[in-house]
Design an enzyme around this catalytic site. Structure first.
Site, short mmCIF file in Angstrom:
data_model
loop_
_atom_site.label_atom_id
_atom_site.label_comp_id
_atom_site.label_asym_id
_atom_site.label_seq_id
_atom_site.Cartn_x
_atom_site.Cartn_y
_atom_site.Cartn_z
N GLN A 147 -13.08 2.59 -9.35
CA GLN A 147 -13.91 2.47 -9.98
C GLN A 147 -14.42 0.97 -10.48
O GLN A 147 -15.65 1.11 -10.35
CB GLN A 147 -13.92 3.09 -11.59
CG GLN A 147 -14.17 3.00 -12.14
CD GLN A 147 -14.38 4.09 -13.26
OE1 GLN A 147 -13.51 5.13 -13.34
NE2 GLN A 147 -15.05 4.27 -14.19
N ASP A 223 -2.30 1.41 -1.67
CA ASP A 223 -1.91 1.06 -0.64
C ASP A 223 -2.02 1.90 0.39
O ASP A 223 -2.20 2.32 1.19
CB ASP A 223 -0.38 -0.47 -0.13
CG ASP A 223 -0.92 -1.46 -0.92
OD1 ASP A 223 -2.09 -2.03 -1.29
OD2 ASP A 223 0.22 -2.08 -2.13
P1 ATP Z 1 -7.98 3.63 -7.55
O1 ATP Z 1 -6.95 3.34 -9.01
O2 ATP Z 1 -8.75 3.65 -7.85
O3 ATP Z 1 -7.30 4.83 -7.17
P2 ATP Z 1 -5.88 1.95 -6.92
O4 ATP Z 1 -6.55 1.04 -5.56
O5 ATP Z 1 -5.92 1.21 -8.40
O6 ATP Z 1 -7.32 2.63 -6.47
P3 ATP Z 1 -3.40 3.46 -7.53
O7 ATP Z 1 -4.05 3.05 -8.81
O8 ATP Z 1 -2.64 3.20 -7.08
O9 ATP Z 1 -4.92 2.43 -6.72
O10 ATP Z 1 -4.44 5.05 -7.25
C1 ATP Z 1 -4.55 5.57 -5.53
C2 ATP Z 1 -4.62 6.97 -5.30
O11 ATP Z 1 -3.47 7.18 -6.17
C3 ATP Z 1 -5.64 7.31 -6.58
O12 ATP Z 1 -6.00 8.37 -5.28
C4 ATP Z 1 -4.98 8.34 -7.22
O13 ATP Z 1 -5.80 9.01 -8.10
C5 ATP Z 1 -3.75 8.28 -7.29
N1 ATP Z 1 -2.69 8.11 -8.09
C6 ATP Z 1 -2.37 7.12 -8.85
N2 ATP Z 1 -2.22 6.85 -10.29
C7 ATP Z 1 -2.07 8.57 -11.05
C8 ATP Z 1 -2.03 9.61 -11.53
N3 ATP Z 1 -0.95 8.55 -12.34
N4 ATP Z 1 -1.92 10.46 -11.46
C9 ATP Z 1 -2.47 10.72 -10.18
N5 ATP Z 1 -3.32 10.38 -9.02
C10 ATP Z 1 -2.31 9.27 -9.50
N1 PLP Z 2 1.54 -5.78 -3.70
C1 PLP Z 2 2.58 -6.40 -4.19
C2 PLP Z 2 3.09 -7.82 -3.97
C3 PLP Z 2 2.65 -6.17 -5.45
O1 PLP Z 2 2.78 -6.74 -6.47
C4 PLP Z 2 1.35 -5.17 -5.76
C5 PLP Z 2 1.79 -4.13 -7.22
O2 PLP Z 2 2.55 -4.59 -8.00
C6 PLP Z 2 0.86 -4.62 -5.13
C7 PLP Z 2 0.86 -4.95 -3.22
C8 PLP Z 2 -0.54 -2.91 -5.34
O3 PLP Z 2 0.08 -2.06 -5.22
P1 PLP Z 2 -1.08 -0.72 -5.74
O4 PLP Z 2 -0.42 -0.29 -4.29
O5 PLP Z 2 -0.19 0.23 -6.24
O6 PLP Z 2 -2.31 -1.39 -6.31
#
Ligand code: ATP
Ligand code: PLP
Ligand code: MG
Ligand code: NA
Ligand code: MG
Length: 297
Positions: A147, A223
């Protein structure tokens, strides 16, 4: 569907734990892809721990590796995947890599996770934002912002589902034909919004997948999500909704397993970030049971 490919994945490597390439390479291999990882950093562990040590690859070092591959005619890829990138110079070299790979395969699909921040906090240098916006988004085939990243890249504040759909429209106009807002938080509920513009200038096909929020914090999930979306959207090129259902279903099964394992070991899941149970979830990656359905708008 058996469609696979050769993926060049430029992401972080951690010795311990699963973020970056550590959370993308294995699932893509399970889905049948040849994956060639370039480690943009090698750290002991992810940066959420109290400390970390390691090395950072610079743009020239990245280009060295590309030249080595080119000298042996090894630069044919169907997909390029990029995630967290820490500097403008490295990002500019990635742009050179996109051009180089497309000169060899004009049909190269570039899947870009524009990692800039989360929940209102920037975790890269401010100057990366405009480079993503002006130079990277225009050459991406599929974009998977969260977002906050979608807001930074479009200038739109996203406070409703309709705003999310509009952000996708703006991003399509800038370049990528596939956009997945991996989650937007609307009134405390998580929502994935997917958008596929099948023809330039035409309105995109859009859908939503509601995701129940698990009361825990994970790293590496962003990722992993982008890797799964690459894997499945290539197998279902005209059904981004189906690709997203499969990806969300795999990921949620893995998150439930992760929480259950930590809980069984007596760990409080809300006290710190959890390392995902990636290897233990291989059946859920290869063969997800679709429990999360896309709703077409
Ligand atoms: P986003 O936050 O938009 O999902 P991001 O790149 O910030 O993307 P994450 O926050 O790790 O990455 O989220 C990646 C995916 O994992 C998303 O589809 C999200 O819905 C899911 N996810 C992450 N945390 C949770 C949680 N606490 N409960 C349910 N799903 C989660
Ligand atoms: N790459 C590195 C080196 C990190 O330390 C992190 C999170 O701490 C990430 C990538 C990203 O992780 P995420 O897939 O939860 O955004
Ligand atoms: Mg997030
Ligand atoms: Na994302
Ligand atoms: Mg992310």
């Amino acid at each position: 569907p058996s469609e696979t490919g050769r993926v060049l994945s430029i992401q972080s490597h951690t010795v311990q734990g699963y973020v970056g390439n550590k959370s993308a390479v294995f699932p893509l291999q399970l889905l049948g892809y040849d994956v060639d990882p370039i480690n943009s950093v090698q750290f002991s562990n992810h940066t959420g721990y109290p400390t970390f040590k390691g090395q950072v690859l610079n743009g020239d070092q990245l280009w060295d590796l590309i030249e080595g591959l080119e000298a042996n005619n090894l630069l044919y890829y169907t997909h390029l995947l990029t995630g967290y990138i820490g500097s403008v110079s490295f990002l500019n070299t990635v742009l050179k890599v996109v051009d180089k790979l497309r000169s060899i395969n004009p049909n190269l699909t570039y899947v870009c996770d524009p990692v800039l921040g989360d929940e209102g906090k920037l975790y890269v240098a401010q100057e990366l934002v405009s480079v993503y916006r002006e130079k990277v988004v225009p050459v991406a085939s599929m974009l998977t912002p969260n977002q906050f990243e979608a807001e930074l890249l479009t200038g739109l504040r996203i406070v409703s589902e309709q705003d999310g759909r509009e952000a996708c429209n703006i991003l399509h106009a800038a370049g990528p034909s596939k956009v997945v807002l991996t989650s937007i938080n609307i009134d405390g509920n998580l929502l994935l919004i997917g958008s596929h513009q099948k023809e330039k200038g035409q309105p995109p096909a859009q859908f939503r997948i509601p995701i129940p929020k698990i009361p825990a914090y994970f790293t590496g999930t962003g990722d992993l999500m982008t890797a799964l979306l690459l894997g499945w959207s290539n197998k279902y090129p005209d059904n981004l909704d189906k690709a997203a259902e499969l990806s969300v279903s795999s990921l949620q099964a893995l998150l439930v397993r992760t929480v259950n394992d930590y809980t069984r070991a007596g760990h409080d899941c809300q006290s710190s970030s959890l390392e995902i149970r990636l290897i233990q979830s291989q059946d859920d990656i290869r063969n997800p049971e679709i429990k999360y359905k896309a709703e077409i708008y």
